[in-house]
Design a protein around this motif. Structure first.
Motif, PDB file in Angstrom:
ATOM      1  N   LEU A   1       0.833  -1.201   0.000  1.00 31.80           N
ATOM      2  CA  LEU A   1       0.000   0.000   0.000  1.00 31.80           C
ATOM      3  C   LEU A   1       0.871   1.255   0.000  1.00 31.80           C
ATOM      4  N   ALA A   2       1.926   1.235   0.817  1.00 29.98           N
ATOM      5  CA  ALA A   2       2.814   2.397   0.899  1.00 29.98           C
ATOM      6  C   ALA A   2       3.491   2.673  -0.439  1.00 29.98           C
ATOM      7  N   LYS A   3       3.850   1.628  -1.148  1.00 31.55           N
ATOM      8  CA  LYS A   3       4.562   1.799  -2.416  1.00 31.55           C
ATOM      9  C   LYS A   3       3.666   2.344  -3.523  1.00 31.55           C
ATOM     10  N   GLN A   4       2.350   2.338  -3.299  1.00 35.82           N
ATOM     11  CA  GLN A   4       1.439   2.932  -4.270  1.00 35.82           C
ATOM     12  C   GLN A   4       1.383   4.455  -4.144  1.00 35.82           C
ATOM     13  N   ARG A   5       1.951   4.979  -3.079  1.00 37.70           N
ATOM     14  CA  ARG A   5       1.982   6.420  -2.843  1.00 37.70           C
ATOM     15  C   ARG A   5       3.230   7.021  -3.475  1.00 37.70           C
TER      16      ARG A   5
ATOM     17  N   ALA B   1       5.981  10.243   0.160  1.00 34.73           N
ATOM     18  CA  ALA B   1       5.149   9.667   1.215  1.00 34.73           C
ATOM     19  C   ALA B   1       5.852   8.479   1.860  1.00 34.73           C
ATOM     20  N   SER B   2       6.550   7.690   1.055  1.00 36.66           N
ATOM     21  CA  SER B   2       7.322   6.574   1.607  1.00 36.66           C
ATOM     22  C   SER B   2       8.430   7.083   2.515  1.00 36.66           C
ATOM     23  N   LEU B   3       9.052   8.195   2.129  1.00 33.55           N
ATOM     24  CA  LEU B   3      10.090   8.777   2.975  1.00 33.55           C
ATOM     25  C   LEU B   3       9.498   9.278   4.287  1.00 33.55           C
ATOM     26  N   ALA B   4       8.313   9.884   4.226  1.00 34.39           N
ATOM     27  CA  ALA B   4       7.653  10.355   5.448  1.00 34.39           C
ATOM     28  C   ALA B   4       7.305   9.177   6.356  1.00 34.39           C
ATOM     29  N   ALA B   5       6.846   8.070   5.760  1.00 29.32           N
ATOM     30  CA  ALA B   5       6.542   6.872   6.553  1.00 29.32           C
ATOM     31  C   ALA B   5       7.808   6.302   7.174  1.00 29.32           C
ATOM     32  N   THR B   6       8.875   6.288   6.402  1.00 30.96           N
ATOM     33  CA  THR B   6      10.162   5.794   6.925  1.00 30.96           C
ATOM     34  C   THR B   6      10.644   6.658   8.080  1.00 30.96           C
ATOM     35  N   MET B   7      10.523   7.968   7.941  1.00 32.89           N
ATOM     36  CA  MET B   7      10.939   8.875   9.010  1.00 32.89           C
ATOM     37  C   MET B   7      10.150   8.601  10.282  1.00 32.89           C
ATOM     38  N   ALA B   8       8.857   8.375  10.156  1.00 28.14           N
ATOM     39  CA  ALA B   8       8.021   8.090  11.329  1.00 28.14           C
ATOM     40  C   ALA B   8       8.405   6.755  11.957  1.00 28.14           C
ATOM     41  N   LEU B   9       8.605   5.737  11.129  1.00 30.80           N
ATOM     42  CA  LEU B   9       8.961   4.420  11.654  1.00 30.80           C
ATOM     43  C   LEU B   9      10.359   4.413  12.255  1.00 30.80           C
ATOM     44  N   GLU B  10      11.259   5.197  11.696  1.00 29.09           N
ATOM     45  CA  GLU B  10      12.598   5.294  12.275  1.00 29.09           C
ATOM     46  C   GLU B  10      12.546   5.959  13.654  1.00 29.09           C
ATOM     47  N   HIS B  11      11.604   6.875  13.827  1.00 30.20           N
ATOM     48  CA  HIS B  11      11.435   7.448  15.171  1.00 30.20           C
ATOM     49  C   HIS B  11      10.914   6.383  16.128  1.00 30.20           C
ATOM     50  N   PHE B  12       9.973   5.588  15.664  1.00 28.37           N
ATOM     51  CA  PHE B  12       9.475   4.481  16.480  1.00 28.37           C
ATOM     52  C   PHE B  12      10.625   3.568  16.914  1.00 28.37           C
TER      53      PHE B  12
END
Length: 283
Positions: free
Chosen positions: A110-114, A118-129
């Protein structure tokens, strides 16, 4: 901002290749074991996604950041390799992880369809996690108390490197969105964190419940044990709630919390398997 004297150092370590672990390798506790096993199943595919998302924006970055992206990539590749080996031990104990793996694949597809940003923003959030979980894991020895020594060493080593490279995705995002207004940048990254948090908590809970079901632990016993473990004792999710909220502050940077003292443990016995399972002194 990322400390100028920080060096991201890939450490090519191997764990648990020549020894078997107990099915419940973390203090004989199926709940604690399920927490880490469910998390580990996500790492090989997840870290490949992180690498792809960050490298998509490496062109034109400052030389220092380019070097950090390269080091980040090397660290994540080795993390994936070691968690593939760890996950093989999970399946060797008879666990079926196909549903957990399918969940990860579905979310990433799903993320790769964006758009790539957006994938970079998701990665940044998950890296904070991963960074705040890593900080808590190293800060409080109770999280790995009684663990199989090799498995504990793997998780501590991984945590140390997650802290070390915690600013890379963020700094890449800042460069990639340098032409955006501050309001737009803040809105997109915070909205993405909310989406990521929902998926992260939902799917990790599903994964834990799936593994516990295979141990014959279901219903209230499973949910009660899960909630007690993550919220009460040792309460790793409760402990990371405050640093998670810090992400939403304007001007947030992962290195607003300077926890390089934990990174320094990488060159001590802390990051290595100890036959006696003893907790090394950090004084």
């Amino acid at each position: 901002m990322t400390p100028t004297d920080l060096t991201i150092t890939p450490r090519d370590r191997r764990f648990g290749r020549d020894r078997a672990t107990a099915r419940h390798w973390l203090n004989g506790d199926p709940i604690a074991t399920a927490f880490f096993n469910a998390l580990s199943i996500t790492f090989p595919r997840g870290e490949a996604f992180f690498i792809e998302s960050v490298r998509a924006f490496r062109d034109g970055v400052p030389d220092r950041l380019a070097g950090e992206i390269a080091a980040f990539t090397k660290q994540e590749v080795v993390h994936s390799r070691e968690h593939i080996a760890f996950n093989r031990q999970v399946t060797d104990h008879g666990y079926d992880v196909s549903r957990l793996d399918a969940d990860v694949t579905m979310v990433l597809d799903l993320a790769k369809q964006r758009p790539p940003i957006a994938s970079l923003a998701a990665t940044m959030a998950l890296e904070h996690f991963t960074a705040i979980l890593a900080h808590e894991l190293l800060r409080d020895p109770r999280h790995l108390d009684g663990a199989d020594p090799e498995s504990a060493a793997l998780w501590r080593w991984h945590a140390i490197e997650e802290i070390e490279h915690k600013g890379v995705a963020h700094d890449t995002w800042v460069h990639a969105t340098r032409d955006w207004s501050r309001v737009k940048r803040w809105w997109v990254k915070t909205a993405m964190m909310l989406v990521v948090t929902r998926h992260f908590l939902h799917h990790r809970a599903r994964g834990m419940m799936d593994l516990l079901r295979q141990d014959g632990i279901t219903g209230r016993l499973a949910w009660g044990g899960l909630l007690r473990y993550v919220l009460v004792r040792p309460g790793i999710v409760r402990q990371v709630a405050r640093p998670w909220l810090g992400y939403f502050l304007p001007g947030f940077h992962p290195w607003a919390v300077d926890d390089r003292a934990l990174i320094a443990l990488a060159d001590s016995p802390y990051a290595h398997a100890r036959p006696d399972g003893a907790w090394p002194s950090t004084a």
